[in-house]
Design a protein around this motif. Structure first.
Motif, mmCIF file in Angstrom:
data_model
loop_
_atom_site.group_PDB
_atom_site.id
_atom_site.type_symbol
_atom_site.label_atom_id
_atom_site.label_comp_id
_atom_site.label_asym_id
_atom_site.label_seq_id
_atom_site.Cartn_x
_atom_site.Cartn_y
_atom_site.Cartn_z
ATOM 1 N N ASP A 51 20.354 70.686 -17.596
ATOM 2 C CA ASP A 51 19.817 69.733 -18.545
ATOM 3 C C ASP A 51 20.354 70.040 -19.937
ATOM 4 O O ASP A 51 19.646 70.545 -20.791
ATOM 5 C CB ASP A 51 18.289 69.851 -18.534
ATOM 6 C CG ASP A 51 17.637 68.712 -19.303
ATOM 7 O OD1 ASP A 51 16.413 68.734 -19.450
ATOM 8 O OD2 ASP A 51 18.376 67.817 -19.778
ATOM 9 N N TRP A 73 16.830 66.356 -21.754
ATOM 10 C CA TRP A 73 16.199 65.054 -21.536
ATOM 11 C C TRP A 73 14.874 65.160 -20.801
ATOM 12 O O TRP A 73 14.004 64.319 -20.961
ATOM 13 C CB TRP A 73 17.125 64.142 -20.717
ATOM 14 C CG TRP A 73 18.218 63.560 -21.535
ATOM 15 C CD1 TRP A 73 18.285 63.480 -22.894
ATOM 16 C CD2 TRP A 73 19.421 62.960 -21.043
ATOM 17 N NE1 TRP A 73 19.457 62.873 -23.281
ATOM 18 C CE2 TRP A 73 20.163 62.538 -22.171
ATOM 19 C CE3 TRP A 73 19.930 62.719 -19.762
ATOM 20 C CZ2 TRP A 73 21.390 61.906 -22.030
ATOM 21 C CZ3 TRP A 73 21.148 62.099 -19.645
ATOM 22 C CH2 TRP A 73 21.868 61.689 -20.772
ATOM 23 N N SER A 74 14.765 66.199 -19.989
ATOM 24 C CA SER A 74 13.561 66.231 -19.169
ATOM 25 C C SER A 74 12.366 66.757 -19.944
ATOM 26 O O SER A 74 11.235 66.571 -19.567
ATOM 27 C CB SER A 74 13.805 67.096 -17.929
ATOM 28 O OG SER A 74 14.138 68.388 -18.361
ATOM 29 N N LYS A 75 12.632 67.411 -21.038
ATOM 30 C CA LYS A 75 11.587 67.882 -21.926
ATOM 31 C C LYS A 75 10.533 68.719 -21.220
ATOM 32 O O LYS A 75 9.359 68.650 -21.543
ATOM 33 C CB LYS A 75 10.889 66.693 -22.635
ATOM 34 C CG LYS A 75 11.867 65.856 -23.458
ATOM 35 C CD LYS A 75 11.262 65.448 -24.763
ATOM 36 C CE LYS A 75 12.062 64.376 -25.470
ATOM 37 N NZ LYS A 75 13.487 64.661 -25.573
ATOM 38 N N THR A 76 10.973 69.454 -20.241
ATOM 39 C CA THR A 76 10.014 70.312 -19.568
ATOM 40 C C THR A 76 9.923 71.667 -20.254
ATOM 41 O O THR A 76 9.104 72.491 -19.915
ATOM 42 C CB THR A 76 10.423 70.555 -18.103
ATOM 43 O OG1 THR A 76 11.773 71.055 -18.113
ATOM 44 C CG2 THR A 76 10.355 69.269 -17.318
#
Lengths: 303, 399
Positions: free
Chosen positions: A77, A81-84
């Motif tokens: 990533d 984008w996944s903002k985890t």
């Protein structure tokens, strides 16, 4: 039959080693072999992975090597984008800066897989400055800890870039390993630029075993034949006059007395004027035709 | 120009003025400053340590640290000018010339300003070569030349025996120790000489880390900081004559290493057509203005083999006063060429300045090669030996 030569640009170690590779001669396996070497040596290895996933990278390494490997994942990533919260903060720039600011003791090896990916995401000058900072982070602010070895390995795919970035990066690298080969054997052309010494070049044939250990070969049996020496043209071959001297003619030439060829004492005296020779000296060397008459010609004058 | 400021036009005692002033007007001209003329201009022609006026046009010169190079440049480097060294491919020999320049500054008592983005200036100063004192010079030379005497060079010339003792290119050690010294590359300069000297260092990573991230401006951030630094040193130490308390004039020797490389933040080595193509040329333009207004001389090494845009290389050479290019044989096909087997590379004098003159002092010699011996860096005429691969045009027989 020669393949076109790829350049694996492996940046090495403190100062960096660059491993250029190309489509034909893959450089990642050499990178992994060097990483394994470093891990077994006791270094702590940080890998900044951008092109392959972590599982694929760790595949093939033994467990003890894998335990020493700290993998910074930019592949999964890169743009967060996944903002985890799993992705590395700051993207590639932040990841590199974090590596620069590392303060753990002990020798460390940093592997960058790959520099090509980083060149596409960062400006070249920033990357050069960061690499320089990476390999020169020996000085601590308080100066208490001794100088640590930092090794930086970088893989770059030379075909993807123009001569500019590759040249700029290689000027920073201490050793540059270019991969090429013949048929199924790989060779590495190593240019080693030690500090303040003349660079050395050598070519090493090697192969990488499935467990990523490096096996060095001697020169392979089938080498490209050296091109035959070009025939030298003799300029005196087709002349209308004779330029050669026979043996008798040579002897006669050597024994000829030249007009200003003095005896060796006179030569030495003329070359190195002595300290007390402010006035000029007269040297008389009788010629073959000189008539040395010791009598004083004025004797028979009737005065 | 600052170069003429201390020896202003009235105090030029060389040449025609001296002749015209004498009654009876002799046409004999004395070259060199007259001792009696020192009092005329007051403190204007106070001689500064480590400098001398040029015999051709009275320009104030400093030595580059390599007497052979001084000879090729017409006596030395003029004060207020820039010497640009185009680096060789693996950057082996250009740091040597850089260090010779700085070492000469320390020996002559000049102030140094060392700027680099790669190495800490303190480390650079530690590696300067040690000076050779006059009485040891001859011994070192003989030892050095004996070590690599080949059988061919021992043949005494039969016809031209008078030329046996003439040196190949460079003169022997200078007898006076005031201009141009010899150095031993295998030894380091004594620590006390460095401590006794005054020097300023500019190490780019340190300067950049302490500042805030820069907003885009007309010049690369690193270059801007360096120019501001140089300007502040010139102003504070009075090299431009603004500080009236300065009684003893001195020269500021500026050394900038690897200018234009990516470590300075300039990307002319990375891409061919970038937006910031003009950073380096603007920097040189402003630097030249600073130098012309002060008693300083500057040496810059540029990795021109990495610069992608040929026009930039040409502009950079135009903006510098003296340009010397180094080409080492390492890694090129010339390494195996028998013509070049005694040498390590070629040295090209690309440009000599025309200061207050119509013509420059360009030497006729174009084939110069250099060799790094164990203790010495020598520049010699490349003697064209007998060429075995001489190809003659086809000769038709006379009938």
């Amino acid at each position: 039959k020669r393949r076109p030569s790829p350049s694996a640009f492996s940046r090495a170690v403190c100062p960096p080693v660059a491993l250029p590779d190309s489509v034909q001669w893959e450089g990642r396996s050499l990178l992994k072999a060097l990483i394994k070497n470093a891990a077994l040596r006791g270094d702590q290895v940080h890998v900044l992975g951008c092109e392959v996933s972590e599982e694929e990278f760790r595949e093939g390494f033994e467990p003890d090597v894998n335990s020493r490997l700290v993998y910074h994942d930019l592949f999964k990533d890169p743009l967060n984008w996944s903002k985890t919260g799993e992705a590395l903060p700051g993207g590639p720039l932040g990841a590199l800066r974090a590596l620069c600011g590392r303060t753990q003791p002990g020798p460390v090896t940093i592997a960058l897989d790959s520099l090509s990916w980083l060149l596409f995401h960062l400006p070249c000058t920033t990357l050069c400055q960061l690499l320089h900072a990476l390999s020169h982070q020996n000085a601590c602010p308080d100066g208490s800890s001794p100088v640590e070895r930092v090794h930086v390995l970088g893989l770059i795919h030379e075909e993807l870039h123009g001569p500019g970035p590759v040249g700029a990066l290689s000027s920073l690298a201490q050793a540059e390993v270019t991969l090429s080969g013949m048929l199924d054997q790989t060779s590495a052309h190593i240019v080693n630029r030690r500090l303040r010494q003349r660079p050395t070049q050598q070519t090493q044939w090697f192969s990488i075993l499935p467990d990523f250990s490096l096996h060095l070969h001697r020169v392979p049996a089938r080498e490209p034949r050296p091109c035959p020496p070009t025939t030298q043209v003799d300029p005196t071959a087709h002349l209308t006059f004779n330029l050669h001297l026979s043996k008798k003619e040579k002897e006669a030439k050597d024994s000829l007395t030249l007009p200003f060829q003095f005896s060796s004492e006179k030569q030495q005296a003329l070359l190195r004027p002595g300290p007390g020779q402010s006035t000029s000296q007269i040297f008389y060397e009788p010629d073959a035709y000189d008539d040395l008459d010791q009598e004083d010609p004025d004797d028979d004058l009737d005065i | 120009m600052a170069a003429t400021a201390p020896c202003g036009s009235g105090a030029e005692e060389t040449g025609s003025e001296a002749a015209a002033g004498k009654p009876g007007g002799t046409s004999f001209q004395r070259k060199g400053p007259r001792a009696g003329g020192l009092d005329r201009g007051g403190s204007r022609l106070v001689s500064i340590a480590g400098t001398r006026p040029s015999v051709r046009n009275g320009q104030l010169l400093v030595s580059t640290g390599l007497p052979a190079l001084d000879q090729l440049l017409g006596g030395g480097l003029a004060v207020g000018t820039v010497l640009l060294i185009e680096e060789d491919k693996y950057d082996i020999y250009s740091p040597l010339l850089f260090k010779y320049f700085l070492a000469e500054g320390i020996i002559s008592g000049h102030t140094l300003l060392v700027a680099s983005a790669k190495e800490d200036p303190a480390d650079i100063l530690q590696e300067l070569p040690a000076p050779l004192l006059d009485n040891h010079c001859k011994k070192e030379f003989d030892e050095d030349s004996c070590n690599d005497k080949t059988p061919e060079s021992n043949i005494e010339m039969k016809i031209a025996w008078r030329y046996q003792l003439l040196p190949k290119m460079q003169a022997g050690p200078v007898s006076s120790s005031r201009f141009g010294h010899y150095y031993d590359v295998s030894k380091r300069i004594p620590q006390e000489l460095i401590e006794a000297s005054k020097w300023y260092g500019f190490f780019l990573p340190e300067k950049l880390s302490s500042s805030l991230p820069a907003e885009p401006c007309y010049l690369t951030h690193g270059y801007l900081k360096l120019l501001q630094f140089i300007q502040s040193i010139i102003y504070e130490d009075g090299f431009d004559g603004t500080n009236p308390q300065k009684k003893q004039k001195n020269i500021l020797r500026i050394g900038i290493q690897n200018l234009g490389s990516p470590l300075w933040g300039d990307d002319i080595c990375c891409t061919e057509n970038c937006d910031n193509n003009h950073n380096l040329t603007k920097f040189l333009y402003v630097l030249r203005g600073l130098l012309r207004n002060s008693l300083s001389a500057c040496i810059i090494t540029v990795p021109s083999h990495l610069i992608q845009n040929k026009a930039v290389i040409a502009r950079v050479a135009n903006l510098s006063d003296t340009v010397v290019g180094l080409e080492s044989f390492m890694g090129s096909e010339k390494e195996t060429n028998p013509l070049y087997k005694d040498y390590h590379g070629l040295i090209h004098i690309r440009k000599i300045p025309r200061l207050n003159n119509l013509t420059g002092d360009i030497s006729d010699v174009k084939d110069l090669a250099f060799k790094l011996k164990r203790k010495l860096f020598t520049i010699e005429l490349e003697l064209k030996k007998e060429r075995k691969d001489f190809i003659m045009p086809s000769v038709t027989p006379s009938e």
